[in-house]
Design a protein around this motif. Structure first.
Motif, PDB file in Angstrom:
ATOM      1  N   ALA A 178       3.518   9.265 -10.191  1.00  0.00           N
ATOM      2  CA  ALA A 178       2.754   9.432 -11.425  1.00  0.00           C
ATOM      3  C   ALA A 178       2.248  10.861 -11.540  1.00  0.00           C
ATOM      4  O   ALA A 178       2.294  11.459 -12.617  1.00  0.00           O
ATOM      5  CB  ALA A 178       1.584   8.458 -11.439  1.00  0.00           C
ATOM      6  N   ARG A 179       1.811  11.379 -10.408  1.00  0.00           N
ATOM      7  CA  ARG A 179       1.291  12.750 -10.464  1.00  0.00           C
ATOM      8  C   ARG A 179       2.412  13.722 -10.771  1.00  0.00           C
ATOM      9  O   ARG A 179       2.244  14.672 -11.508  1.00  0.00           O
ATOM     10  CB  ARG A 179       0.643  13.099  -9.138  1.00  0.00           C
ATOM     11  CG  ARG A 179      -0.559  12.200  -8.920  1.00  0.00           C
ATOM     12  CD  ARG A 179      -1.573  12.828  -8.014  1.00  0.00           C
ATOM     13  NE  ARG A 179      -2.696  11.903  -7.896  1.00  0.00           N
ATOM     14  CZ  ARG A 179      -3.122  11.407  -6.738  1.00  0.00           C
ATOM     15  NH1 ARG A 179      -2.559  11.803  -5.610  1.00  0.00           N
ATOM     16  NH2 ARG A 179      -4.121  10.566  -6.716  1.00  0.00           N
ATOM     17  N   VAL A 231       3.882   1.567  -1.041  1.00  0.00           N
ATOM     18  CA  VAL A 231       4.586   1.748  -2.309  1.00  0.00           C
ATOM     19  C   VAL A 231       3.619   2.193  -3.401  1.00  0.00           C
ATOM     20  O   VAL A 231       3.965   3.005  -4.266  1.00  0.00           O
ATOM     21  CB  VAL A 231       5.311   0.454  -2.705  1.00  0.00           C
ATOM     22  CG1 VAL A 231       5.899   0.564  -4.089  1.00  0.00           C
ATOM     23  CG2 VAL A 231       6.401   0.162  -1.695  1.00  0.00           C
ATOM     24  N   GLN A 232       2.426   1.699  -3.314  1.00  0.00           N
ATOM     25  CA  GLN A 232       1.435   2.159  -4.295  1.00  0.00           C
ATOM     26  C   GLN A 232       1.255   3.667  -4.200  1.00  0.00           C
ATOM     27  O   GLN A 232       1.260   4.371  -5.206  1.00  0.00           O
ATOM     28  CB  GLN A 232       0.100   1.460  -4.050  1.00  0.00           C
ATOM     29  CG  GLN A 232      -0.917   1.809  -5.115  1.00  0.00           C
ATOM     30  CD  GLN A 232      -2.318   1.480  -4.687  1.00  0.00           C
ATOM     31  OE1 GLN A 232      -2.575   1.131  -3.546  1.00  0.00           O
ATOM     32  NE2 GLN A 232      -3.246   1.603  -5.606  1.00  0.00           N
ATOM     33  N   GLU A 233       1.147   4.124  -2.966  1.00  0.00           N
ATOM     34  CA  GLU A 233       1.029   5.571  -2.757  1.00  0.00           C
ATOM     35  C   GLU A 233       2.204   6.301  -3.386  1.00  0.00           C
ATOM     36  O   GLU A 233       2.051   7.329  -4.043  1.00  0.00           O
ATOM     37  CB  GLU A 233       1.016   5.887  -1.254  1.00  0.00           C
ATOM     38  CG  GLU A 233      -0.191   5.368  -0.522  1.00  0.00           C
ATOM     39  CD  GLU A 233      -1.457   6.025  -1.004  1.00  0.00           C
ATOM     40  OE1 GLU A 233      -1.441   7.262  -1.119  1.00  0.00           O
ATOM     41  OE2 GLU A 233      -2.428   5.316  -1.299  1.00  0.00           O
ATOM     42  N   PHE A 262       4.096   5.445  -5.804  1.00  0.00           N
ATOM     43  CA  PHE A 262       4.058   5.504  -7.259  1.00  0.00           C
ATOM     44  C   PHE A 262       2.943   6.404  -7.760  1.00  0.00           C
ATOM     45  O   PHE A 262       3.059   7.017  -8.816  1.00  0.00           O
ATOM     46  CB  PHE A 262       3.942   4.100  -7.846  1.00  0.00           C
ATOM     47  CG  PHE A 262       5.270   3.408  -7.939  1.00  0.00           C
ATOM     48  CD1 PHE A 262       6.240   3.873  -8.805  1.00  0.00           C
ATOM     49  CD2 PHE A 262       5.554   2.335  -7.137  1.00  0.00           C
ATOM     50  CE1 PHE A 262       7.466   3.261  -8.882  1.00  0.00           C
ATOM     51  CE2 PHE A 262       6.782   1.707  -7.203  1.00  0.00           C
ATOM     52  CZ  PHE A 262       7.745   2.172  -8.081  1.00  0.00           C
ATOM     53  N   ILE A 263       1.876   6.450  -7.002  1.00  0.00           N
ATOM     54  CA  ILE A 263       0.820   7.367  -7.427  1.00  0.00           C
ATOM     55  C   ILE A 263       1.332   8.800  -7.341  1.00  0.00           C
ATOM     56  O   ILE A 263       1.120   9.614  -8.241  1.00  0.00           O
ATOM     57  CB  ILE A 263      -0.436   7.160  -6.564  1.00  0.00           C
ATOM     58  CG1 ILE A 263      -1.115   5.870  -7.000  1.00  0.00           C
ATOM     59  CG2 ILE A 263      -1.396   8.327  -6.717  1.00  0.00           C
ATOM     60  CD1 ILE A 263      -2.297   5.479  -6.165  1.00  0.00           C
ATOM     61  N   SER A 281      -1.937  20.490   1.061  1.00  0.00           N
ATOM     62  CA  SER A 281      -2.797  19.390   1.455  1.00  0.00           C
ATOM     63  C   SER A 281      -2.058  18.292   2.204  1.00  0.00           C
ATOM     64  O   SER A 281      -2.668  17.453   2.830  1.00  0.00           O
ATOM     65  CB  SER A 281      -3.478  18.799   0.229  1.00  0.00           C
ATOM     66  OG  SER A 281      -2.493  18.412  -0.688  1.00  0.00           O
ATOM     67  N   THR A 282      -0.757  18.264   2.097  1.00  0.00           N
ATOM     68  CA  THR A 282      -0.047  17.249   2.854  1.00  0.00           C
ATOM     69  C   THR A 282       0.592  17.899   4.062  1.00  0.00           C
ATOM     70  O   THR A 282       0.930  19.070   4.055  1.00  0.00           O
ATOM     71  CB  THR A 282       1.026  16.558   1.987  1.00  0.00           C
ATOM     72  OG1 THR A 282       1.696  17.578   1.262  1.00  0.00           O
ATOM     73  CG2 THR A 282       0.397  15.583   1.041  1.00  0.00           C
ATOM     74  N   ASP A 320       0.834  -1.203   0.000  1.00  0.00           N
ATOM     75  CA  ASP A 320       0.000   0.000   0.000  1.00  0.00           C
ATOM     76  C   ASP A 320       0.867   1.251   0.000  1.00  0.00           C
ATOM     77  O   ASP A 320       0.615   2.197  -0.746  1.00  0.00           O
ATOM     78  CB  ASP A 320      -0.911   0.014   1.226  1.00  0.00           C
ATOM     79  CG  ASP A 320      -2.028  -0.999   1.087  1.00  0.00           C
ATOM     80  OD1 ASP A 320      -2.723  -1.257   2.068  1.00  0.00           O
ATOM     81  OD2 ASP A 320      -2.184  -1.543  -0.022  1.00  0.00           O
TER      82      ASP A 320
END
Lengths: 200, 1032
Positions: free
Chosen positions: A46-47, A38-40, A42-43, A61-62, A36
Motif C-alpha cells: 500500500a505504501r 501477509v498484512q505487513e 500488503f501494508i 529504516s529496514t 500477520d
C-alpha cells in the motif's frame, strides 16, 4: 479519502491474500502469524502504491538490503514482488519465533462444514501430502509450493527464492521424483474400496 | 533419454522454450519408456496441483485488511481522523471453506465457459492437426481430450489467478501441432464497458502420446454430463448439477470423479449458507459501523470482479433462489420471510453496483430520512462497492453482464417497483413482500435470516440448522449486531445472540452519514465490541446527606485523556462506552479563566455558585484551581526519558508514527538545558538513545523507531527509570514519558507490581507521564492508574493536534509539576446544605481521614494547569433526592451536628498548630463561630506538597452562597456546566435531571466565550455528534 490506488490495492488484496497467506503459512507454520506477515506485506504494498516516488529514505529504516520492499518497485511485476516480500517476511518471522511450537487449532467450522466423509477424505489426502512434503528439503518444498500452488513460472520462482532458474528446475525435478516415489509407497485411496477388498 | 534430466519435468510443467519442447517431443516419439514416465509425471503433477489447491487457506482478518487499506490512505491519521488500527479479530476461520468454494467457483466457471466457447473452434482444430500426423488412432483422441478437459475443469483453483497469467492468446491454439493445446479466451464484458481478457491457460497434456483407445460412446456422454454438471455447478444450479452426477454414476458406479463432484456440490450447497450469512452480517456490520467493514464488502466486490457471474450467481441466486425448493419451502409463513427478501434486495443492490460498475443502484437513492440510518448507510455501502468495483477491472465473462443487469433490476423493489420477474426461481415468490419490507421500517431487518434457508438442504450440520430457526422465532429485532455473535460464540445465531443485540444496540448504533465527504471513513475502523479496549466501570457519585457526610474529600485530577478518547469515538459516529467517560477529565480538558495565584501559593482557588442548569432547585458549585504559570524561559531544566512502546500493535499510523511526530514537536520546544533519552520496549526493552541534549541526535533516534513484537511493559519501565536516574537533575523536572497503546501483554502484566514500582520511583523524584495512543486495545484504565501512581498526568493523543496541545501548548504543565498530592476537602454547612453530589472524580474520591494523611497519594498539578470540580448542592430547604432509606436519626439534631463539625474543625486547628513542619494555614483562619458558619455554604480546604516535599500545606477558602441566579453566572461556569451535562448524558447518569442534548448545546453556546484555541467550538461539534448518535 481513498486514493486512486485503493481499488488497485483492493483487487490485489483480494487476488493474492489467500495464496500469500497459504505460502507464508507454509513457512511460519501457523495461520495467525502467516496473516500477520501477509498484512505487513500488503501494508508495504500500500505504501509503495501510494508513494509518489519510490522512497529512498525508507531504505535506511529496514535492515535487509536485499529486501525488495526497499529496492525498486515495478508495478508490472507485482506478483513476484508480493511473493518475495512474503517469503522474506515469513522467513524473518520464522527465524525470530522458531522456538514457538504452534498448537494445531481445532477444526472449527461451525456451519457449512463438509459432510464427515468429505472431511475425512480431504484430511487423509491433505495429511499424506503434508507428511510427504516434510520428507523433502526446504528448498524443494518451497519451489514445489510456488509452482503447484501458485502457478508461478520457473523464472518467477527463481526471482522469489533467489535461486537460479536451472536450480529451480532441478529442485522441482528431484522434488517431484521423490514425492512420486513416496506416494507410490502410500496405499491408494481413490475410493479404493474395491482395491482394498482385493488386497484382502 | 536420461530420466533424470530436469528438462523432462520442465516439459511436463510446460516451462520449456518451443525449440526445446519440440526436441523433447521428437525424442519421446522414439522412446516409449520416457513417454510413460512423462505421462506418469504429468498425472502426478495434476494430482499434486489439485491437492495443493485444495489446501484450506486463511485470509486476512477484516481488521488486517482495514489496516492495509488505511495504509493506502495517506495522512489520514495525521489530523482529525484517526486511522484504523488492529483490534482483536473475531473468529472467522470458518470462512475459509467459503472462500475456497468461491474461488473454485470462479475458476471453474471460467474454464467452463472456455470449454464451451473454444471447444469447437480450438480443440477440434488441433485434433485435425493431430489426426493428420497420426491418422490411424485419430478417432480415439476426441474422447480422450474430452476426458482430459473434463478432468482439468475439475481442478479449477489451479487457475486461480486468471488475469495474472499472460497467456499466448490464440496463437498456439490454432496452429498447434504439438499435443499441447493452449486455449485462451477473451471475453467482452459489456456491463463493465471494458473488454476483459480472461487469460485461461488450459493445458491439455500429451494426448497424442497418451493415445490409449477408449470407449468413445460411453466416455463421451460421461464427459458431456460432467461438463454439464460442472456448468450447472458453476452457475449455482446445484440441483441440476447433482442430477448430472447421478446420471454419471448410473453409467459408471465407480466413477470417482463424479462422486467427488457430488460431494463438492453438496458441500457447496452447505457452504452457501456461509456466504449468505456472511454477506448479511457484513452488511449489518457496515450499517452499524460503516467504517469497520471494508473486508466483507471488499471481498464481495473483488470476488465479483474476479468471478463475474459466478459470484453474482453465488450471492443473489446462490443464497436463495438457487435452491428454490429449499428457499421457498422454508419460512414462507414466518415473519422472517420479508426479512429474507429484504436481504436479497440489499445484496442485489450491492451486487448491481459492484458487478456493473456504474452509478449506485436504486437502493442507494433514498435520501437520508428520519429513520435514515439505513438509507444513508446503504448509500455508503454502495459507494464503497462502487469505488472498489471501479478499481477491480476484472469482471467475469459475458454472463456476468446478464447477471448484473438482472441484479440492477432486482434492486428496484427497494424503491417500491416490482421487477422481480426477471429473477429466476423462487425469488418471484418473495417479490411482494420484499418490496413492502424494504419500503417499510428498516429496523425490521434481521437479515441473517437468509441463513436459515440454506442449511436446511440435506447435510446441513446440526449446529447450523436449528440456530437460524431460533432467530426466526425471535421475531423482528432491530439490528443484528456483531456483538451478539461474538459474545455468544460461533454457534450463537441463536436466541442468546438475538437477546444480546437488543440490549446492546443502543450503545453502538452509528450516526447517519450526513454528507458524502464523511464517507471517507469507510476504510476506517471504529473500535467495536470486538476490540480489547478496557474501561473500568464507573458508578456516578450519589447524593450524600450533609448530616451523615459533612466532608467530601477527593484528589485532584488533571488528566484529559477521557475527553480525547470520547472525541475519538464520537468522530467515528459512535457513542463511547460509559466507562470511557470520566466527567472530570472532560471538564478539565478545557482552560478556564482563573486568576493567577497570589503570594507563594502554587495555585489559586476560585469558587462560584449559581443555579444548577439541569435542576433549578439545586445549586451548582464550581471550584477552580489554577496552577501558577511558568514563563517559557523560566522552565527548570528537564530530564526526560521517552519510553516508547514499539510492539507490533503500535504499527498503525495513529500510533508509533504519531508518537514520533508528537515527540518531534516536543523536542523542538526543548532547550539545551534539557536532557532526553529514549528507551523502547517490545518483546524486550532496550535503550535507543543515551541521555543527550543534542536535538539532532534525538530526532535521528526518533526516526529510527520501528514497531514489531510483543509488549513487555514492565522491563521497559524499569529501564526508563534507570535512564532517568542516570541523568537526574536535582532542581529540574525528571520525568519518564510513556507512550503506548497500553497493552502490556508480556512480562510482568501484574498491575500491582508495576504500580508499586512506579510509586516507588515517583517518590524518588522521577514522575511518569502517560500518553495513550491508538485504539482497539487501549487499556485506558491501566494507563490512568500508572500515571496516577507515577505522579504524572495521563493524556490520550488521537491526533497530531492533540499531541501539540499536550506537548507544546501545555508543555510546561505536562512537564513541570508545581504541586503534588493535591487533595481537596470540602466541608458543607448543614445549616445551608442538605446534601451534595460531586460530579465526576469517581475514582479519585478519598476517605475523609486521608486528607490529612501525607502518605496518601493524590493528584499533581502542573504549571498553568487548571482543575475544575463541580458540586451539585441541595439547599437545606430542598428535598434531598434518592437517599438510601434510613430514618432520620433521633439524637442527631441540627444543632448537635453543627457542634460536631465545629469540634472536628477545632481538632484540625490543633493539629495544624502542633505540626512542627509548620503547615501554613491560610489567612482566612478557620472561624468556627457558629454565626459565620451559619451563613457560609461550605469551606474549601486544599492540601498540597511541593514537588520535592514530603509534608503538606493547607489552604482554606470559605464560600458563601449569594443566591446568584443562573443568568448572572459566568461564561466559564456555563461552559463547565455544559461539559458536565454532556458527560452525564454520555454516561446516562441517573442524576442528569433535565439535561438533554439541546440544553447542553445551549449551555455550551452561552459559555463558549472568546474560545481562542477553538476547543470549545469543537466541543459544540461533539455534542451535536453525540446527539445524532444517540437519537438512533
Amino acid at each position: 479519502m481513498l486514493t486512486p490506488d485503493a481499488p488497485e490495492l483492493l483487487s490485489l488484496l483480494d487476488r493474492y491474500e489467500r495464496p500469500l497467506v497459504r505460502y507464508a503459512q507454509s513457512i511460519v507454520g501457523d495461520s495467525d502469524s502467516a496473516r500477520d506477515v501477509v498484512q505487513e506485506v500488503f501494508i508495504k504494498l500500500a505504501r509503495r502504491l501510494t508513494a509518489p516516488v519510490p522512497e529512498e529514505a525508507d531504505g535506511a529504516s529496514t535492515d535487509g538490503s536485499s529486501d525488495p520492499a526497499t529496492s525498486g518497485f515495478d508495478r508490472t511485476r507485482v506478483e513476484p514482488w508480493l511473493f518475495t516480500v512474503t517469503r522474506n517476511g515469513a522467513l524473518d518471522h520464522h527465524r525470530k519465533h522458531r522456538r514457538i511450537i504452534p498448537m494445531p487449532l481445532p477444526d472449527d467450522r461451525p456451519c457449512g462444514a463438509p459432510s464427515p466423509a468429505a472431511t475425512l477424505e480431504s484430511r487423509d489426502t491433505e495429511r499424506s501430502l503434508l507428511r510427504l512434503l516434510d520428507a523433502l528439503t526446504e528448498n524443494q518444498r518451497d519451489v514445489i509450493r510456488l509452482k503447484f500452488q501458485n502457478d508461478l513460472s520457473y523464472r518467477e520462482i527463481a526471482d522469489i527464492t533467489q535461486l537460479s532458474v536451472t536450480n529451480v528446475g532441478f529442485l522441482l525435478h528431484t522434488g517431484l521424483k521423490k514425492l512420486r516415489a513416496l506416494i507410490a509407497e502410500q496405499p491408494q485411496d481413490d475410493f479404493g474400496l474395491h482395491l482394498r477388498n482385493q488386497a484382502l | 533419454m536420461n530420466p533424470d534430466d530436469p528438462k523432462l519435468t520442465a516439459y511436463v510443467l510446460d516451462e520449456l522454450e518451443p525449440a526445446e519442447r519440440a526436441e523433447i517431443e521428437q525424442l519421446l516419439r522414439d522412446d516409449p519408456a520416457a513417454l510413460a514416465e512423462i505421462n506418469a509425471s504429468s498425472a502426478f503433477a495434476a494430482r499434486l496441483r489439485r491437492e495443493f489447491q485444495a489446501e484450506i487457506t486463511a485470509s486476512l482478518t477484516p481488521d488486517q485488511r482495514g489496516e492495509v487499506l488505511a495504509a493506502a490512505t495517506p495522512g489520514s491519521a495525521t489530523l482529525m481522523d484517526a486511522a484504523p488500527e488492529k483490534i482483536t479479530p473475531m473468529p472467522r476461520r470458518w470462512i475459509r471453506p467459503f472462500a475456497l468454494a468461491a474461488s473454485m467457483a470462479v475458476v471453474a466457471g471460467a474454464s467452463y465457459v472456455a470449454l464451451r466457447l473454444s471447444w469447437d473452434a480450438g480443440s477440434r482444430r488441433s485434433f485435425a492437426a493431430v489426426q493428420d500426423n497420426e491418422r490411424s488412432a485419430g478417432a480415439a483422441y476426441a474422447p480422450a481430450l474430452e476426458k482430459q478437459l473434463a478432468q482439468l475443469a475439475e481442478e479449477p483453483v489451479s487457475r486461480a489467478l486468471p488475469a495474472a497469467q499472460p497467456s499466448d492468446p490464440g496463437v498456439s491454439l490454432a496452429m498447434t501441432e504439438s499435443p499441447i493445446a493452449e486455449n485462451s479466451l477473451v471475453v467482452d464484458q459489456p456491463s463493465a464497458g471494458k473488454p476483459v481478457e480472461l487469460g485461461l491457460k488450459l493445458k491439455v497434456g500429451n494426448l497424442a502420446v497418451a493415445g490409449q483407445p477408449a470407449l468413445p460412446g460411453v466416455d463421451k456422454s460421461k464427459a458431456e454430463l460432467k461438463a454439464d454438471a460442472e456448468g450447472f455447478y458453476e452457475k449455482g444450479r446445484y440441483d441440476l448439477a447433482l442430477k448430472r452426477t447421478e446420471q454419471i454414476i448410473n453409467i459408471e458406479p465407480y466413477d470417482t470423479e463424479a462422486r467427488k463432484m457430488q460431494e463438492k456440490i453438496n458441500q457447496a450447497i452447505d457452504d452457501s449458507a456461509v456466504p449468505s450469512y456472511n454477506e448479511t452480517r457484513s452488511r449489518l456490520t457496515v450499517r452499524d459501523e460503516l467504517a469497520s467493514a471494508p473486508r466483507p464488502r471488499a471481498k464481495q466486490v473483488a470476488d465479483t470482479g474476479a468471478a463475474g457471474p459466478n459470484r453474482a450467481d453465488g450471492l443473489s441466486l446462490g443464497t436463495a433462489p438457487n435452491t428454490p425448493s429449499d428457499a421457498s419451502g422454508l419460512g414462507r409463513e414466518t415473519p422472517a420471510e420479508a426479512d429474507l427478501a429484504a436481504v436479497q434486495i440489499d445484496i442485489a443492490g450491492a451486487m448491481a453496483s459492484t458487478a456493473s460498475g456504474v452509478a449506485p443502484s436504486p437502493t442507494s437513492s433514498p435520501a437520508p430520512s428520519p429513520s435514515g440510518s439505513l438509507a444513508s448507510n446503504q448509500n455508503a455501502i454502495d459507494t464503497l462497492s462502487f469505488a472498489t468495483a471501479g478499481g477491480a477491472p476484472l469482471t467475469g465473462p459475458a454472463p456476468a453482464a446478464d447477471a448484473a443487469k438482472a441484479m440492477t433490476s432486482s434492486a428496484a423493489p427497494a424503491d417500491g417497483t416490482e421487477t422481480w420477474a426477471s429473477q429466476p426461481g423462487s425469488i418471484r415468490g418473495f417479490s411482494g413482500r420484499a418490496s413492502s419490507a424494504s419500503s417499510g421500517d428498516p429496523s425490521a431487518r434481521p437479515t441473517t435470516l437468509a441463513l436459515s434457508k440454506h442449511p436446511a438442504r440435506g447435510e446441513a450440520p446440526k449446529a447450523a440448522a436449528p440456530a437460524p430457526q431460533q432467530i426466526t422465532q425471535g421475531g423482528p429485532v432491530p439490528y443484528y449486531r456483531g456483538r451478539g455473535i461474538e459474545e455468544s460464540g460461533v454457534s450463537s445465531f441463536g436466541a442468546e445472540g438475538v437477546a444480546l443485540q437488543d440490549s446492546r444496540t443502543a450503545e453502538y448504533r452509528s450516526v447517519p452519514q450526513p454528507e458524502p465527504a464523511k464517507r471517507l471513513t469507510l476504510v476506517q475502523r471504529v473500535p467495536t465490541e470486538s476490540s480489547t479496549e478496557a474501561y473500568d466501570a464507573i458508578t456516578d457519585n450519589a447524593f450524600l446527606s450533609v448530616r451523615d457526610n459533612p466532608l467530601s474529600t477527593f484528589s485532584i485530577d488533571v488528566d484529559t485523556a477521557s475527553y480525547s478518547n470520547v472525541r475519538r469515538f464520537l468522530n467515528q459516529q459512535q457513542l463511547p462506552p460509559k466507562g470511557a467517560v470520566r466527567i472530570e477529565e472532560l471538564i478539565n480538558y478545557f482552560d478556564y479563566e482563573y486568576p493567577q495565584p497570589e503570594g507563594d501559593a502554587p495555585f489559586s482557588a476560585t469558587m462560584e455558585v449559581a443555579t444548577c442548569p439541569w435542576k433549578p432547585e439545586h445549586r451548582l458549585v464550581r471550584i477552580g484551581l489554577k496552577g501558577r504559570e511558568l514563563a517559557h524561559d523560566k522552565r527548570p531544566p528537564s530530564n526526560l526519558v521517552f519510553l516508547v512502546d514499539v510492539s507490533g500493535s503500535m504499527e498503525p499510523e495513529n500510533k508509533l508514527p504519531l508518537v514520533k511526530k508528537s515527540l518531534r514537536l516536543l523536542v523542538d520546544q526543548l532547550s539545551d538545558n534539557d536532557t532526553v533519552s529514549i528507551a523502547v520496549y517490545a518483546g524486550a526493552s532496550g535503550c535507543v538513545l543515551d541521555p543527550t541534549n543534542k536535538k539532532s541526535e534525538i530526532r535521528a533516534a526518533l526516526d529510527k523507531l520501528e514497531s514489531g513484537g510483543s509488549t513487555n511493559g514492565a522491563s521497559g519501565i524499569r529501564l526508563a527509570y534507570e535512564l532517568a536516574e542516570k541523568s537526574f537533575i536535582k532542581e529540574g523536572a525528571n520525568r519518564v514519558i510513556l507512550l503506548t497503546d497500553g497493552d502490556f501483554n508480556v512480562g510482568i502484566t501484574n498491575q500491582s507490581e508495576l504500580v508499586e514500582l512506579i510509586e516507588k520511583k515517583a517518590k524518588s523524584g522521577v514522575f511518569l507521564t502517560v500518553l495513550g495512543f491508538g485504539m482497539g486495545n487501549l487499556k485506558d484504565s491501566t494507563l490512568e492508574k500508572l500515571a496516577d501512581k507515577g505522579n504524572g498526568n495521563y493524556g490520550y493523543i488521537d491526533t497530531l493536534l492533540e499531541g501539540k496541545k499536550m506537548l507544546v501548548d501545555q508543555m510546561s504543565g505536562t512537564l513541570v509539576t508545581i504541586a503534588k498530592d493535591v487533595k481537596i476537602q470540602v466541608e458543607f454547612n448543614p445549616a445551608q446544605v442538605a446534601g451534595y453530589r460531586l460530579i465526576g472524580y469517581e475514582n479519585r474520591v478519598l476517605k475523609k481521614e486521608d486528607f490529612n494523611d501525607d502518605t496518601k497519594d493524590a493528584g499533581e498539578i502542573g504549571a498553568g494547569h487548571t482543575v475544575t470540580a463541580l458540586y451539585e448542592v441541595v439547599p437545606a430547604n430542598a428535598k434531598l433526592p434518592g437517599l438510601p432509606g434510613v430514618d432520620p436519626l433521633k439524637y442527631q439534631g441540627g444543632a448537635r451536628a453543627g457542634e460536631r463539625v465545629a469540634t472536628q474543625r477545632g481538632a484540625e486547628d490543633a493539629q495544624a498548630k502542633d505540626d512542627p513542619a509548620g503547615r501554613v494555614s491560610s489567612d482566612q483562619a478557620p472561624s468556627p463561630a457558629a454565626k459565620a458558619a451559619s451563613t457560609e455554604m461550605l469551606t474549601l480546604k486544599l492540601r498540597y506538597k511541593a514537588p520535592q516535599g514530603d509534608t503538606s500545606k493547607l489552604l482554606e477558602f470559605p464560600l458563601t452562597d449569594d443566591g446568584k441566579s443562573y443568568e448572572r453566572s459566568s461564561k466559564d461556569f456555563r461552559f463547565a456546566a455544559a461539559v458536565a451535562s454532556f458527560g452525564m448524558l454520555l454516561r446516562d447518569s441517573p442524576h442528569k435531571g433535565a439535561a438533554n442534548w439541546s440544553s447542553t448545546l445551549e449551555l455550551a453556546a452561552e459559555g463558549k466565550g472568546a474560545d481562542r484555541s477553538g476547543y470549545r467550538a469543537e466541543f459544540v461539534g461533539l455534542v451535536e455528534r453525540a446527539k445524532a448518535a444517540s437519537s438512533r
